[in-house]
Design a protein around this motif. Sequence first.
Motif, short mmCIF file in Angstrom:
data_model
loop_
_atom_site.label_atom_id
_atom_site.label_comp_id
_atom_site.label_asym_id
_atom_site.label_seq_id
_atom_site.Cartn_x
_atom_site.Cartn_y
_atom_site.Cartn_z
N ILE A 187 63.65 66.14 54.85
CA ILE A 187 63.19 64.85 55.36
C ILE A 187 64.28 64.17 56.18
O ILE A 187 64.05 63.69 57.29
CB ILE A 187 62.72 63.94 54.20
CG1 ILE A 187 61.43 64.51 53.58
CG2 ILE A 187 62.50 62.51 54.69
CD1 ILE A 187 61.01 63.78 52.33
N VAL A 188 65.49 64.14 55.63
CA VAL A 188 66.59 63.48 56.32
C VAL A 188 66.93 64.20 57.62
O VAL A 188 67.11 63.58 58.69
CB VAL A 188 67.82 63.41 55.40
CG1 VAL A 188 69.03 62.89 56.17
CG2 VAL A 188 67.54 62.50 54.21
N VAL A 189 67.01 65.53 57.56
CA VAL A 189 67.38 66.31 58.75
C VAL A 189 66.32 66.18 59.84
O VAL A 189 66.64 65.96 61.02
CB VAL A 189 67.60 67.79 58.37
CG1 VAL A 189 67.79 68.64 59.62
CG2 VAL A 189 68.83 67.93 57.47
N SER A 190 65.05 66.32 59.48
CA SER A 190 63.98 66.26 60.48
C SER A 190 63.87 64.85 61.08
O SER A 190 63.66 64.70 62.30
CB SER A 190 62.64 66.69 59.86
OG SER A 190 62.33 65.90 58.72
N ALA A 191 64.02 63.82 60.25
CA ALA A 191 63.96 62.45 60.78
C ALA A 191 65.14 62.19 61.72
O ALA A 191 64.97 61.58 62.79
CB ALA A 191 63.97 61.45 59.63
N SER A 192 66.32 62.67 61.35
CA SER A 192 67.49 62.51 62.23
C SER A 192 67.30 63.26 63.54
O SER A 192 67.67 62.76 64.61
CB SER A 192 68.75 63.00 61.51
OG SER A 192 68.97 62.29 60.32
N ALA A 193 66.71 64.46 63.46
CA ALA A 193 66.47 65.23 64.67
C ALA A 193 65.51 64.50 65.61
O ALA A 193 65.72 64.47 66.83
CB ALA A 193 65.91 66.61 64.31
N ALA A 241 57.68 69.26 59.98
CA ALA A 241 58.50 69.39 58.78
C ALA A 241 58.61 68.06 58.04
O ALA A 241 58.55 68.02 56.80
CB ALA A 241 59.89 69.90 59.16
N LEU A 242 58.75 66.96 58.78
CA LEU A 242 58.87 65.65 58.16
C LEU A 242 57.58 65.27 57.44
O LEU A 242 57.60 64.83 56.28
CB LEU A 242 59.21 64.61 59.22
CG LEU A 242 59.31 63.15 58.75
CD1 LEU A 242 60.41 63.00 57.70
CD2 LEU A 242 59.56 62.23 59.93
N ILE A 243 56.44 65.45 58.10
CA ILE A 243 55.16 65.08 57.49
C ILE A 243 54.87 65.92 56.26
O ILE A 243 54.49 65.40 55.19
CB ILE A 243 54.02 65.22 58.53
CG1 ILE A 243 54.22 64.20 59.66
CG2 ILE A 243 52.66 65.02 57.87
CD1 ILE A 243 53.25 64.38 60.82
N CYS A 244 55.05 67.24 56.36
CA CYS A 244 54.76 68.13 55.23
C CYS A 244 55.69 67.82 54.05
O CYS A 244 55.25 67.80 52.90
CB CYS A 244 54.92 69.58 55.65
SG CYS A 244 53.68 70.15 56.85
N SER A 245 56.96 67.57 54.34
CA SER A 245 57.91 67.28 53.26
C SER A 245 57.57 65.97 52.57
O SER A 245 57.66 65.86 51.34
CB SER A 245 59.33 67.23 53.81
OG SER A 245 59.69 68.47 54.37
N LEU A 246 57.18 64.95 53.36
CA LEU A 246 56.80 63.68 52.76
C LEU A 246 55.57 63.82 51.88
O LEU A 246 55.49 63.24 50.79
CB LEU A 246 56.55 62.64 53.86
CG LEU A 246 57.79 62.10 54.58
CD1 LEU A 246 57.38 61.24 55.76
CD2 LEU A 246 58.68 61.32 53.62
N VAL A 247 54.59 64.60 52.34
CA VAL A 247 53.37 64.81 51.55
C VAL A 247 53.69 65.54 50.25
O VAL A 247 53.25 65.13 49.16
CB VAL A 247 52.33 65.59 52.37
CG1 VAL A 247 51.16 66.00 51.50
CG2 VAL A 247 51.84 64.75 53.55
#
Length: 261
Positions: A187-193, A241-247
């Motif tokens: 989540i952190v990596v994808s949001a930062s990207a 990746a961000l959406i799937c990880s959050l879900v």
Amino acid sequence: MEMVDGDRLGRLVSAHPVAVSRRWRTGGLALAIGLAGALFLAYLISVAPASGSGRPLLLGLIPMACGLPIAVVHLTRAVRSGRHETFELYENGLGRRASGGHRSWTWEQVAEIRVKSNDGALWVRLGWDLKCSVRFTDGTRVRIDGQTEDSRLIARTLLARRPDAVPPPTDPLGAWRVVRWVLPIVIVVSASALVLIARHVNAHDGYHRVPDSEGVLQLQPEVSDAEMALLTLGGVVSAIALICSLVLLGIHVLTRVTGRR
């Protein structure tokens, strides 16, 4: 010795208090490290040049990704434990005293036992040198770790009393137990990207003059079509990746709160 529920549990054999204050200290330290990393990462994203190297981001990303999950685990368990928490071994069962009162179960009520040991000073410091998860027939689950006094004695007793409650080694949920720790990092990596890609595109949305083969200056976009395609692909992958990880993380938290796996 103390008798509980008549002959249901028998005599109290030993009591094993949990170092709740140690959980608060470890969780507080991990939270401070994680928040410091988050603030430093936010500062770098807001002021660092969009075209600069992304390596300094690791200085904020690593402590945040490591500190915050550890803080959540320790502080959550500290809150659930209350001011005091103690596990009790009886002749015929296990008891637990915590903020929610006193609960007890016989050996026959043990449905599943999972025990894992970890070597190393870091695991000992975190209290994760031993992880013992016990699920009972009423759906209740308790977790005993290295922050419990003589936790290995409790684990050995459980395994000796109910060896049939240990699941097969080929457990399909084992991979999930690893993945759920990776989710906060993803989540952190994808949001930062996503933030860095957006800043890069916004900072280079203009045109610059480039001489052609005849020396005539031509206007060309600062971001080429190939580079834009790569940035778009990276943005789409990061967003998915961000959406799937959050879900997945939300499902995990919900099942933990409601008591279901």
